[in-house]
Design an enzyme around this catalytic site. Sequence first.
Site, short mmCIF file in Angstrom:
data_model
loop_
_atom_site.label_atom_id
_atom_site.label_comp_id
_atom_site.label_asym_id
_atom_site.label_seq_id
_atom_site.Cartn_x
_atom_site.Cartn_y
_atom_site.Cartn_z
N ASP A 38 8.45 37.64 -12.21
CA ASP A 38 7.42 37.29 -11.22
C ASP A 38 6.39 36.42 -11.92
OD1 ASP A 38 6.61 38.67 -8.27
OD2 ASP A 38 4.97 37.65 -9.30
N ASP A 64 7.27 31.56 -13.73
CA ASP A 64 6.91 30.69 -12.60
C ASP A 64 8.18 29.92 -12.24
OD1 ASP A 64 6.09 28.69 -10.88
OD2 ASP A 64 4.35 28.09 -12.08
N TYR A 156 6.69 25.74 6.06
CA TYR A 156 7.50 26.90 5.63
C TYR A 156 8.92 26.78 6.21
CZ TYR A 156 8.69 31.89 4.99
OH TYR A 156 9.28 33.09 4.64
N1 LIG Z 1 7.92 39.51 4.59
C1 LIG Z 1 8.53 38.83 5.55
O1 LIG Z 1 8.32 39.06 6.76
C2 LIG Z 1 9.52 37.74 5.18
C3 LIG Z 1 10.30 37.22 6.21
C4 LIG Z 1 11.24 36.22 5.91
C5 LIG Z 1 11.38 35.77 4.62
N2 LIG Z 1 10.60 36.29 3.62
C6 LIG Z 1 10.80 35.77 2.26
O2 LIG Z 1 11.05 36.84 1.38
C7 LIG Z 1 10.65 36.47 0.05
C8 LIG Z 1 9.77 37.57 -0.52
O3 LIG Z 1 8.59 37.65 0.27
P1 LIG Z 1 7.74 38.99 0.45
O4 LIG Z 1 7.58 39.19 1.88
O5 LIG Z 1 8.27 40.07 -0.41
O6 LIG Z 1 6.34 38.44 -0.10
P2 LIG Z 1 5.36 38.94 -1.26
O7 LIG Z 1 4.20 38.03 -1.19
O8 LIG Z 1 5.16 40.41 -1.16
O9 LIG Z 1 6.22 38.66 -2.57
C9 LIG Z 1 6.44 37.36 -3.07
C10 LIG Z 1 6.48 37.46 -4.59
O10 LIG Z 1 6.73 36.14 -5.11
C11 LIG Z 1 5.89 35.94 -6.23
N3 LIG Z 1 5.68 34.52 -6.45
C12 LIG Z 1 4.91 33.65 -5.73
N4 LIG Z 1 4.94 32.44 -6.30
C13 LIG Z 1 5.76 32.52 -7.37
C14 LIG Z 1 6.21 31.60 -8.35
N5 LIG Z 1 5.78 30.33 -8.36
N6 LIG Z 1 7.07 32.03 -9.31
C15 LIG Z 1 7.48 33.31 -9.33
N7 LIG Z 1 7.08 34.24 -8.46
C16 LIG Z 1 6.24 33.84 -7.48
C17 LIG Z 1 4.60 36.67 -5.88
O11 LIG Z 1 3.82 36.96 -7.02
C18 LIG Z 1 5.13 37.92 -5.17
O12 LIG Z 1 5.36 38.99 -6.07
C19 LIG Z 1 9.97 35.12 0.18
O13 LIG Z 1 10.87 34.09 -0.16
C20 LIG Z 1 9.62 35.04 1.67
O14 LIG Z 1 9.49 33.73 2.14
C21 LIG Z 1 9.68 37.26 3.88
#
Ligand SMILES: NC(=O)c1ccc[n+]([C@@H]2O[C@H](COP(=O)([O-])OP(=O)(O)OC[C@H]3O[C@@H](n4cnc5c(N)ncnc54)[C@H](O)[C@@H]3O)[C@@H](O)[C@H]2O)c1
Length: 268
Positions: A38, A64, A156
């Site tokens: 992360d 990253d 997005y």
């Molecule tokens: N939660 C939802 O409803 C949902 C729906 C569809 C898709 N998604 C996708 O699921 C994935 C996870 O999202 P989530 O809901 O768990 O969100 P979240 O914000 O809880 O987790 C995202 C994680 O990515 C990390 N991150 C951000 N930028 C980064 C980088 N440059 N390098 C490495 N790590 C990085 C953050 O620190 C965080 O831990 C994402 O790709 C998101 O687009 C989520």
Amino acid sequence: MLNDCSGKTALVTGAGTGIGRACAMALAEAGASVVVTDIDAATAVQTAALITENGGTARGLGQDVTDESVWQDVIACITAEEGGLNILVNNAGIAIGVAVTEMSLADWQRQNAVNLDGVFLGTKHAIPLMTQSGGGSIINISSIAGLVGAGGLAGYCATKGGVRLFTKAVAIECAAGDTNIRVNSVHPGIIDTDIWGKEIAGLAQTQPDLLVAGANRVNIEAFTEAVVPGGRVGQPDEIARGVVFLASDSSSYMTGTELVIDHGQTAG
Ligand SMILES: NC(=O)c1ccc[n+]([C@@H]2O[C@H](COP(=O)([O-])OP(=O)(O)OC[C@H]3O[C@@H](n4cnc5c(N)ncnc54)[C@H](O)[C@@H]3O)[C@@H](O)[C@H]2O)c1
């Protein structure tokens, strides 16, 4: 055994929280040794600690996903420490909620960098090691916003639609190249994670009733009630179970396809 991942090494990006953490934990429960990364290294280490407390094998690293040299370091580190790689979950992502006319070029590019460049770089650098390791499974976390458009989320949607077709093209390359690597995308609906309290909360600029009263967080219960059949919010482990299926040999004939986990939100 169904969904067995024992003997496999997995890398999950953005796994310090939310869906990524759930995927890392579920893969470890299915028997994989998991490298958790992360951008927030401390949370990656916390996820790894949760896994080891539960009797699994994991370690946490800061990464990253937008930085190619960091990808090279992470893959070199996995080669040296784990000796191979079988599962990659390109999960790290951000969501910026803003009308397209209000979106800065810098934000457009920053979102592309994490959601699209990150998936490209991970795939590019993992394939040689996965091939040397006898093959494996790449799972790219897209979204239902990669299948249908959503107002306030044009940037997005562009990234997640890109992830969907990138996945299919790479699946064809891998199958034709005899790598024994399968590549699939996962499309979550509304899942209860921290993402809804981050930059996506800008969605409420156009729809103020979407905000939790007094907080800069999208009210996903109200949102879900309005758009999801049955009105139920999803939980991260409900996505993780699909990811483990795609990671394991249970899905051995699946490549280039998309697994939608949205409680029927895009079914109508
Ligand atoms: N939660 C939802 O409803 C949902 C729906 C569809 C898709 N998604 C996708 O699921 C994935 C996870 O999202 P989530 O809901 O768990 O969100 P979240 O914000 O809880 O987790 C995202 C994680 O990515 C990390 N991150 C951000 N930028 C980064 C980088 N440059 N390098 C490495 N790590 C990085 C953050 O620190 C965080 O831990 C994402 O790709 C998101 O687009 C989520």
